[in-house]
Scaffold this motif. Structure first.
Motif, short mmCIF file in Angstrom:
data_model
loop_
_atom_site.label_atom_id
_atom_site.label_comp_id
_atom_site.label_asym_id
_atom_site.label_seq_id
_atom_site.Cartn_x
_atom_site.Cartn_y
_atom_site.Cartn_z
N GLN A 106 30.54 40.24 31.40
CA GLN A 106 31.72 40.85 30.96
C GLN A 106 32.80 40.68 32.34
N MET A 107 32.25 40.59 33.48
CA MET A 107 33.27 40.52 34.63
C MET A 107 33.92 39.09 34.48
N LEU A 108 33.16 38.05 34.32
CA LEU A 108 33.64 36.93 33.94
C LEU A 108 34.66 36.47 32.99
N LYS A 109 34.23 37.13 31.88
CA LYS A 109 35.29 37.21 30.94
C LYS A 109 36.71 37.80 31.20
N ASP A 110 36.86 39.04 31.83
CA ASP A 110 37.85 39.93 31.98
C ASP A 110 38.67 39.27 33.42
N TYR A 111 37.97 38.16 34.08
CA TYR A 111 38.51 37.95 35.11
C TYR A 111 39.61 36.96 35.00
N ALA A 112 40.96 37.43 35.21
CA ALA A 112 42.25 36.93 35.00
C ALA A 112 42.60 35.61 35.93
N GLY A 113 41.78 35.55 36.82
CA GLY A 113 42.26 34.19 37.58
C GLY A 113 42.49 34.28 39.09
N PHE A 114 42.37 33.41 39.88
CA PHE A 114 42.59 33.55 41.33
C PHE A 114 44.01 33.88 41.60
N ASN A 115 44.10 34.83 42.40
CA ASN A 115 45.57 35.05 43.05
C ASN A 115 45.56 34.53 44.25
N GLN A 116 46.30 33.47 44.49
CA GLN A 116 46.28 32.99 45.83
C GLN A 116 46.90 33.83 47.21
N ASP A 117 47.84 34.82 46.66
CA ASP A 117 48.45 35.54 47.56
C ASP A 117 47.27 36.46 48.15
N THR A 118 46.52 37.16 47.36
CA THR A 118 45.72 38.25 47.67
C THR A 118 44.36 37.87 47.96
#
Length: 262
Positions: A106-118
């Protein structure tokens, strides 16, 4: 929605037909960055980058997997290793050969993507990687280095191409991170593998000589400088410490009495 059909014929001009229709609009939001679109596949097809299709938004971890384990030669194992890196990044324990539990899936499915700033700083510390990012200018048909993040000279430097997936001008632009396979082709020459800054022309008759001379004096990439701050606030004028007269005038609020030029 109201639909009106008014007949233009004279004999029916006194009849007005009104119909009411009800309908439902269903909008599906497709996740960006999970499937390689044609404009992104172009870089793979021309052998600039390496990237694969994935059902999750973990392109940064796939790129890291190519750098850390380039010998993996099938997509299934590549995705499995990228998921392992994703879990490591999120401080989760992954058992070798073990299946993901429901919470991890579920964590993989909900992962919105990599935030380069944070996320980038933790990403580098977690995998011991220096990162250099590049973008492709379609109008000029050339690659440009956008940023470099050098933390430790002892770490491996990975080169990442950021391919845009969203329309220009979007408030939340989406990009796809791709591992650059051949950095020499991207920069148009031979890039020093030690400092990742000095560029050499392979066609030059003095290529070997110039490269050897540079390597003898090359000290590696410049690290990110972190200034050391004093534990206690210090005056902006260091000479105050050595001049007791000026210290006394400052302490008593007689700033106008300080000699000019001090």
């Amino acid at each position: 929605m109201i639909y009106e059909d008014q007949s233009p014929l004279h004999q029916e001009s006194n009849t007005r037909r009104v119909a009411l229709y009800s309908f439902v609009i269903i909008v599906y939001e497709l996740p960006l960055g999970t499937k390689l679109r044609p404009e992104v596949q172009w870089f793979n097809q021309h052998d600039y980058t390496r990237s694969i299709d994935c059902d999750y938004n973990i392109c940064w971890f796939i790129a890291a997997s190519f750098q850390l384990h380039p010998e993996i030669n099938n997509n299934k194992s590549r995705i499995a290793y990228a998921i392992e890196l994703f879990q490591q990044f999120n401080d989760q324990v992954h058992k070798d050969g073990g299946r993901l539990n429901k919470e991890q899936k579920q964590m993989l499915k909900d992962y919105a993507g990599f935030n380069q700033d944070t996320d980038l700083e933790k990403f580098q510390q977690c995998f011991k990687l220096n990162v250099m990012t590049y973008e492709y200018d379609h109008s000029e048909k050339q690659f440009n280095k956008s940023n470099e993040y050098i933390v430790n000279q002892e770490w491996v430097t990975t080169h990442i191409l950021l391919a845009p997936l969203s329309i220009q001008g979007d408030d939340n632009p989406q990009v796809h991170a791709m591992f650059i396979k051949d950095i020499d082709r991207v920069v148009g020459g031979y890039l020093c593998k030690k400092c990742n800054k000095k560029l050499f022309n392979r066609a030059s008759a003095h290529f070997c000589r110039d490269l050897k001379t540079h390597l003898e004096s090359c000290k590696g990439p410049d690290q990110m400088k972190h200034p050391k701050l004093d534990k206690l606030a210090q005056p902006l004028m260091p000479f105050l410490k050595s001049n007791k007269t000026i210290q006394k005038l400052f302490a008593t609020g007689q700033k106008k009495a300080i000699p000019k030029g001090q």
